[in-house]
Write a protein that holds these residues in place. Structure first.
Motif, PDB file in Angstrom:
ATOM      1  N   HIS A 120      67.507-106.650   1.177  1.00  0.00           N
ATOM      2  CA  HIS A 120      67.095-107.661   0.199  1.00  0.00           C
ATOM      3  C   HIS A 120      65.886-108.379   0.280  1.00  0.00           C
ATOM      4  CE1 HIS A 120      71.394-107.646  -1.132  1.00  0.00           C
ATOM      5  NE2 HIS A 120      71.824-107.962   0.113  1.00  0.00           N
ATOM      6  N   HIS A 122      62.573-110.498   0.963  1.00  0.00           N
ATOM      7  CA  HIS A 122      62.487-111.417   2.008  1.00  0.00           C
ATOM      8  C   HIS A 122      60.963-112.354   1.671  1.00  0.00           C
ATOM      9  CE1 HIS A 122      62.260-113.032   6.185  1.00  0.00           C
ATOM     10  NE2 HIS A 122      60.978-112.683   6.369  1.00  0.00           N
ATOM     11  N   HIS A 124      64.567-114.295   1.682  1.00  0.00           N
ATOM     12  CA  HIS A 124      65.988-114.259   0.714  1.00  0.00           C
ATOM     13  C   HIS A 124      66.803-115.446   0.773  1.00  0.00           C
ATOM     14  CE1 HIS A 124      69.823-112.699  -0.986  1.00  0.00           C
ATOM     15  NE2 HIS A 124      69.266-111.935  -1.488  1.00  0.00           N
ATOM     16  N   PRO A 127      70.130-114.984   3.966  1.00  0.00           N
ATOM     17  CA  PRO A 127      69.694-114.044   4.892  1.00  0.00           C
ATOM     18  C   PRO A 127      70.827-113.431   5.422  1.00  0.00           C
ATOM     19  CG  PRO A 127      69.001-115.950   5.669  1.00  0.00           C
ATOM     20  CD  PRO A 127      69.667-116.229   4.276  1.00  0.00           C
ATOM     21  N   ASP A 178      68.255-109.424   4.782  1.00  0.00           N
ATOM     22  CA  ASP A 178      66.854-109.589   4.217  1.00  0.00           C
ATOM     23  C   ASP A 178      65.919-108.678   4.970  1.00  0.00           C
ATOM     24  OD1 ASP A 178      66.796-111.192   6.287  1.00  0.00           O
ATOM     25  OD2 ASP A 178      65.606-112.542   5.173  1.00  0.00           O
ATOM     26  N   THR A 179      66.246-108.349   5.961  1.00  0.00           N
ATOM     27  CA  THR A 179      65.236-107.692   6.899  1.00  0.00           C
ATOM     28  C   THR A 179      65.518-106.302   7.594  1.00  0.00           C
ATOM     29  OG1 THR A 179      65.867-108.808   8.976  1.00  0.00           O
ATOM     30  CG2 THR A 179      63.815-109.649   7.626  1.00  0.00           C
TER      31      THR A 179
END
Length: 211
Positions: A120, A122, A124, A127, A178-179
């Motif tokens: 997703h 970043h 987000h 997360p 998100d990462t």
């Protein structure tokens, strides 16, 4: 309802390094029947509302869950569970305000189907994803595995750097979605199901920015 680990330190270290940490036995087996029964009830309700659908639903969205289930929202808002997410992630995790985004049930039941790779944007608004398995293949050889890349790995390089994780019914995991690029592998034979309850959590600043 849940069996929560008391010591977050080792889990926090792994989560900081990988953006993923497993939570085996998060739902004790004697309580797993409640989750399965509730999800099957919601599946039947979705099928009744859309009798023209050719196949069973692939997901139960947050609005259906919020409107029709008492069990799932109660577990989602459990203060001890939220404290676990905070302790592992080292983030000020809070429930997501929007019920559509708050929780969803993903149902993988089609032989060979492979959901796409996700990472997703970043930053987000949501997360953190806590995933709980109601049903899962009994063996890693049957597919339905989580494939994930190291923190910060782009989706394009997931094939080169991917790690694989097999989860049993009642297991859970926490993902920094998100990462951390992630994907679910396809089921490798007919008759299998992978049913995962996804809880999304956010932080106060991201929730405010998303409004």
């Amino acid at each position: 309802m849940l069996s929560l680990p008391a010591d977050h330190r080792g889990l926090r270290e792994r989560f900081a390094e990988e953006g993923y940490v497993p939570l085996p036995g998060l739902v004790p087996l004697e309580r797993l029947t409640l989750f399965r029964r509730e999800i099957r009830r919601l599946e039947a309700l979705a099928a009744h509302r859309d009798p023209a659908a050719a196949r069973p639903p692939a997901a139960l969205d947050g609005l259906v869950i919020a409107a029709e289930s008492e069990l799932i929202p109660r577990v989602y808002h459990d203060p001890a569970l939220i404290e676990l997410v905070r302790g592992i992630s080292a983030m000020e995790a809070v429930p997501v305000a929007d019920p559509l985004e708050r929780h969803v049930v993903d149902i993988l039941h089609r032989h060979g189907e492979t959901p796409g790779t996700h990472v997703h944007p970043h930053p987000h608004p949501h997360p953190l994803a806590l995933v709980v398995f109601a049903e899962a293949p009994g063996s890693a050889r049957d597919g339905g595995l989580l494939r994930y890349g190291p923190r910060g790995a782009a989706a394009a390089v997931l094939d080169e750097a991917a790690r694989r994780a097999h989860h049993r019914p009642g297991d859970g995991y926490l993902l920094r979605c998100d990462t951390t690029a992630h994907q679910v592998t396809g089921l490798r034979r007919p008759g299998l199901r992978r049913v995962a309850l996804h809880f999304a959590y956010t932080t106060p600043d991201r929730q405010t920015a998303a409004r």
